[in-house]
Design a protein around this motif. Sequence first.
Motif: not given
Length: 231
Positions: A91-96
């Motif tokens: 999730a963090i990688t996706q929104i970064k």
Amino acid sequence: MQNESGSVKHLNICFLGSGSMAEAIVRGLLDRSQADPARITMTVRNNAARLVEMRERYGVRTAADEEAKRIAVSEADMLLLAVKPKDAAAAITQIKPYVLKKPLVISVVAGLTIRAIEQRMGMDISIVRTMPNTSSSIGLGATGVAFSSNCSEADKRRALTVFESIGEVAVVCDHPAEERDVDGVVGLEERLHVARLEGSGAVRLPGNLDGNLGEAVDLQPGEEHEIPRLG
């Protein structure tokens, strides 16, 4: 730490995840008129029906597709990570790539440390790690809070506003090196909850969380005892 001028009404708040804890926070903020539903956006990985439910129940905005999520994240002043632990890294990688305003990032993800979020985000950003317990979903919980070293006083007050809306808050530390104590607050409240229900006798409350023992409290069935503030 007392919350003074920690209003989040003027903030754009984006939730990554729309499960029971995310809903509890939304409900708590709105019930206490601490946030504007038009400034709250809920996202979810693959449950469009859940977003419809949240929109109809609370009047919040929802982001069901990637473009809507990109806009919500890029406009966010506060990002709440409320996904399952196994989904957190993705999730963090996706929104970064969409994080443009350096929002205040607040995590309710079990086991996800401040350092792990910093490394995954790859930028200098204010982070609050929290550990609400299950009772928080009905507004009667205890939340342990740890702040990253670059959180401002305004960041801290705003984080307190969010979690005071669902119960008691214990500010465990102001430095990531001490955030191991966050989980201890939840264990404490769970023991108190069991004692209230079962009258299990003495529950020892810590005077602090460095290993020193505090007072022993005798609880009878159904008896309440104030959860201490450790901040």
